[in-house]
Design an enzyme around this catalytic site. Structure first.
Site, PDB file in Angstrom:
ATOM      1  N   ASN A   1      -7.340  -2.947  14.307  1.00 48.38           N
ATOM      2  CA  ASN A   1      -8.728  -3.282  13.933  1.00 48.38           C
ATOM      3  C   ASN A   1      -8.784  -4.441  12.927  1.00 48.38           C
ATOM      4  OD1 ASN A   1      -7.753  -2.075  11.649  1.00 48.38           O
ATOM      5  ND2 ASN A   1      -9.298  -0.471  11.512  1.00 48.38           N
TER       6      ASN A   1
ATOM      7  N   HIS B   1      -6.994  -4.585  10.126  1.00 44.97           N
ATOM      8  CA  HIS B   1      -6.689  -4.270   8.725  1.00 44.97           C
ATOM      9  C   HIS B   1      -5.388  -4.943   8.295  1.00 44.97           C
ATOM     10  CE1 HIS B   1      -4.667  -0.191   9.872  1.00 44.97           C
ATOM     11  NE2 HIS B   1      -3.711  -0.951   9.403  1.00 44.97           N
TER      12      HIS B   1
ATOM     13  N   GLU C   1      -9.493  -1.949   5.368  1.00 44.18           N
ATOM     14  CA  GLU C   1     -10.110  -1.618   6.653  1.00 44.18           C
ATOM     15  C   GLU C   1     -11.395  -2.446   6.841  1.00 44.18           C
ATOM     16  OE1 GLU C   1      -8.594   0.257   8.780  1.00 44.18           O
ATOM     17  OE2 GLU C   1      -8.024   2.223   8.019  1.00 44.18           O
TER      18      GLU C   1
ATOM     19  N   ASP D   1       0.812  -1.214   0.000  1.00 44.71           N
ATOM     20  CA  ASP D   1       0.000   0.000   0.000  1.00 44.71           C
ATOM     21  C   ASP D   1       0.847   1.266   0.000  1.00 44.71           C
ATOM     22  OD1 ASP D   1       0.966  -0.361   2.577  1.00 44.71           O
ATOM     23  OD2 ASP D   1      -0.993  -0.737   3.455  1.00 44.71           O
TER      24      ASP D   1
HETATM   25  C1  GLP Z   1      -0.479   0.116   8.568  1.00 45.84           C
HETATM   26  C2  GLP Z   1      -0.135  -0.526   7.278  1.00 45.84           C
HETATM   27  C3  GLP Z   1      -0.191  -2.009   7.403  1.00 45.84           C
HETATM   28  C4  GLP Z   1       0.486  -2.396   8.686  1.00 45.84           C
HETATM   29  C5  GLP Z   1      -0.340  -1.960   9.863  1.00 45.84           C
HETATM   30  C6  GLP Z   1       0.294  -2.211  11.204  1.00 45.84           C
HETATM   31  O1  GLP Z   1      -0.717   1.388   8.613  1.00 45.84           O
HETATM   32  N1  GLP Z   1      -0.839  -0.087   6.130  1.00 45.84           N
HETATM   33  O2  GLP Z   1       0.397  -2.610   6.261  1.00 45.84           O
HETATM   34  O3  GLP Z   1       0.680  -3.762   8.731  1.00 45.84           O
HETATM   35  O4  GLP Z   1      -0.727  -0.608   9.723  1.00 45.84           O
HETATM   36  O5  GLP Z   1       1.262  -1.267  11.517  1.00 45.84           O
HETATM   37  P1  GLP Z   1       2.337  -1.427  12.678  1.00 45.84           P
HETATM   38  O6  GLP Z   1       3.249  -2.504  12.235  1.00 45.84           O
HETATM   39  O7  GLP Z   1       3.011  -0.087  12.753  1.00 45.84           O
HETATM   40  O8  GLP Z   1       1.605  -1.778  13.909  1.00 45.84           O
END
Ligand code: GLP
Length: 240
Positions: free
Chosen positions: A136, A138, A143, A67
């Site tokens: 959540n 995602h 989402e 992404d």
């Molecule tokens: C995001 C990304 C995801 C990621 C998730 C967890 O914003 N788009 O690909 O896996 O949130 O983030 P973190 O590893 O900082 O907890």
């Protein structure tokens, strides 16, 4: 589903890097799906070290990032282009033309998303996709409410996600381009990483909860080759 619990974040990261390196040794042309966020930072560091030591060679590896924020310049400190360049691409011998990240600065979202899916197909699909997980559920930026048949597209970020990632007083993106659930589920192998107690509840729901669009990560229960690597904090609430 295979679940492995490591003592701490560093060991979780070593194990993830070890698995990826092993896949590349077996298949030097590996097509790798990659995440951003805090979770994989140490994994990227370990992979860069393995590359420096000559253990793993990225010269034929192809990567597709999950992404990118919409309309956020590549040099912005929160841009995933910048993140990948700084934390990984500049530190391994991967060829720039083999690294793909959705272009959030595109003037045609539809064309960009179609091209992204086409490029994945042209490379023969993703062999191994590495995922983090949002609190959540995602995955990528899929989402809650995401359709299971979604491909790469423009999505609205939830308020919670925006608050987690950005200082609200500043200008921040409200949208992102993300691979869809279909892209993720079509990957031949999935490796999900989660670290820390704040992920414990969502990890439990991902493993044991009912499969529901309200928690996108629950669809992974149906993936035939899913490995989860957790640290003790993230595994703390998982039943069974
Ligand atoms: C995001 C990304 C995801 C990621 C998730 C967890 O914003 N788009 O690909 O896996 O949130 O983030 P973190 O590893 O900082 O907890």
């Amino acid at each position: 589903m295979k679940i492995r619990v490591e003592e701490n974040y560093r060991q979780m990261s070593c194990e993830a890097a070890r698995i990826i390196a092993g896949e590349i040794l077996r298949n030097p042309n590996l097509v790798l799906g990659l995440p951003t966020g805090n979770t994989p930072k140490c994994m990227y560091e370990k992979l860069a070290n393995l590359c420096k030591e000559g253990v793993v060679d990225f010269s034929q590896v192809v990567t597709f990032n999950l992404d990118e924020y919409y309309d956020l310049p590549f040099d912005h400190e929160k841009s995933f282009h910048r993140y990948m360049e700084e934390k990984f691409f500049s530190r391994v011998n991967i060829l720039p033309q083999n690294t793909y990240i959705p272009n959030g600065m595109t003037d045609s979202v539809e064309r960009e998303c179609k091209n992204y899916d086409r490029k994945i197909s042209e490379q023969g699909g993703i062999d191994l996709i590495v995922l983090g997980i949002g609190p959540n559920g995602h995955i990528g930026f899929n989402e809650p409410g995401t359709r299971w048949d979604s491909a790469t597209r423009l999505v609205e970020l939830t308020e919670k996600t925006i608050t987690r990632e950005f200082d609200r007083s500043q200008n921040h993106p409200r949208k992102a381009l993300t691979m869809g659930i279909k892209n993720i589920m079509r990957a031949r192998k999935v490796l999900l990483l989660a670290s820390g107690e704040k992920k414990a509840e969502i990890v439990d729901r991902t493993i044991n909860g009912p499969i529901s669009n309200d928690v996108p990560s629950t669809i992974l229960q149906l993936h035939p080759d899913l490995r989860m690597i957790l640290d003790e904090g993230a595994a703390g609430k998982a039943r069974g």
